[in-house]
Design a protein around this motif. Structure first.
Motif, PDB file in Angstrom:
ATOM      1  N   PHE A  29       3.674  -1.334 -15.277  1.00  0.00           N
ATOM      2  CA  PHE A  29       4.343  -1.420 -13.981  1.00  0.00           C
ATOM      3  C   PHE A  29       3.406  -0.893 -12.884  1.00  0.00           C
ATOM      4  N   ASP A  30       3.409  -1.585 -11.748  1.00  0.00           N
ATOM      5  CA  ASP A  30       2.596  -1.137 -10.619  1.00  0.00           C
ATOM      6  C   ASP A  30       3.366  -0.243  -9.653  1.00  0.00           C
ATOM      7  N   HIS A  31       4.656  -0.474  -9.464  1.00  0.00           N
ATOM      8  CA  HIS A  31       5.501   0.346  -8.590  1.00  0.00           C
ATOM      9  C   HIS A  31       5.045   0.331  -7.126  1.00  0.00           C
ATOM     10  N   TRP A  32       4.665  -0.832  -6.608  1.00  0.00           N
ATOM     11  CA  TRP A  32       4.281  -0.947  -5.191  1.00  0.00           C
ATOM     12  C   TRP A  32       5.542  -1.113  -4.370  1.00  0.00           C
ATOM     13  N   ARG A  33       6.156   0.005  -4.036  1.00  0.00           N
ATOM     14  CA  ARG A  33       7.438  -0.019  -3.329  1.00  0.00           C
ATOM     15  C   ARG A  33       7.279  -0.491  -1.887  1.00  0.00           C
ATOM     16  N   GLU A  36      11.528  -0.253   4.402  1.00  0.00           N
ATOM     17  CA  GLU A  36      12.419  -1.071   5.246  1.00  0.00           C
ATOM     18  C   GLU A  36      11.603  -1.814   6.294  1.00  0.00           C
ATOM     19  N   ALA A  37      10.569  -1.166   6.832  1.00  0.00           N
ATOM     20  CA  ALA A  37       9.718  -1.820   7.841  1.00  0.00           C
ATOM     21  C   ALA A  37       8.973  -3.017   7.237  1.00  0.00           C
ATOM     22  N   ASP A  38       8.477  -2.879   6.018  1.00  0.00           N
ATOM     23  CA  ASP A  38       7.815  -4.003   5.332  1.00  0.00           C
ATOM     24  C   ASP A  38       8.765  -5.186   5.207  1.00  0.00           C
ATOM     25  N   LEU A  39       9.979  -4.917   4.740  1.00  0.00           N
ATOM     26  CA  LEU A  39      10.949  -5.983   4.515  1.00  0.00           C
ATOM     27  C   LEU A  39      11.408  -6.613   5.825  1.00  0.00           C
ATOM     28  N   ALA A  40      11.587  -5.797   6.844  1.00  0.00           N
ATOM     29  CA  ALA A  40      11.966  -6.335   8.160  1.00  0.00           C
ATOM     30  C   ALA A  40      10.864  -7.247   8.696  1.00  0.00           C
ATOM     31  N   GLU A  76       1.383  -5.625   3.272  1.00  0.00           N
ATOM     32  CA  GLU A  76       0.171  -6.408   3.519  1.00  0.00           C
ATOM     33  C   GLU A  76      -1.111  -5.630   3.257  1.00  0.00           C
ATOM     34  N   GLY A  77      -0.998  -4.345   2.960  1.00  0.00           N
ATOM     35  CA  GLY A  77      -2.170  -3.512   2.767  1.00  0.00           C
ATOM     36  C   GLY A  77      -2.808  -3.608   1.392  1.00  0.00           C
ATOM     37  N   ARG A  78      -2.338  -4.491   0.557  1.00  0.00           N
ATOM     38  CA  ARG A  78      -2.894  -4.632  -0.790  1.00  0.00           C
ATOM     39  C   ARG A  78      -4.065  -5.601  -0.762  1.00  0.00           C
ATOM     40  N   ARG A  79      -5.256  -5.103  -1.000  1.00  0.00           N
ATOM     41  CA  ARG A  79      -6.440  -5.982  -1.031  1.00  0.00           C
ATOM     42  C   ARG A  79      -6.448  -6.792  -2.307  1.00  0.00           C
TER      43      ARG A  79
END
Length: 149
Positions: A29-33, A36-40, A76-79
């Protein structure tokens, strides 16, 4: 499916694969939670309302590797990682949330700006869509945890 039932299945999977993950044999599991701001941001840019259960899942457990399935992160910060925004186009009528690896995706059909609760499978070749699970937890249990197989 409800979160209490899913949590029990997840706990079984964690126990089953804990030794492999601890020994570095497999990333379980990576657990990249999401926040609320990301989802919005995702909802605003795609012009959709994501299903409540799916939103709660991303806030609670996260995305990335989820045992046997990859879930697209909202962050979006995942390279070098495909995200929800990179994989989807506004107004397409479908929100892809998990790649299959063949160009096909699992995701949500969108009607009038609202994602259905059911998870569907979309074929790359012709865009055909077929039902895959009644809701996101059922999908995550069946495809991710391989519960009931």
């Amino acid at each position: 499916m409800h979160f209490a039932e899913f949590d029990a299945l997840l706990e079984q999977a964690l126990r089953r694969y804990a030794a492999q993950e601890r020994d570095g044999d497999v990333a379980v599991f990576d657990h990249w939670r999401a926040t609320e701001a990301d989802l919005a941001r995702v909802e605003r840019r795609l012009g959709v309302r994501l299903p409540h259960q799916y939103r709660r899942f991303l806030l609670r457990y996260g995305a990335g590797r989820f045992l046997f399935v990859e879930l697209l992160p909202a962050d979006e910060g995942r390279r070098w990682v495909e995200t929800l925004l990179a994989a989807n186009e506004p107004g397409s009528g479908f929100v892809a949330v998990a790649p299959v690896g063949t160009g096909d995706y699992w995701g949500f059909v969108v009607r009038d700006g609202v994602c259905e609760d059911a998870v569907s499978f979309r074929y790359q070749e012709d865009g055909a869509v077929e039902p895959a699970a009644a809701d996101f937890l059922e999908f995550a249990a069946t495809e991710g945890l391989r519960a009931g197989r």
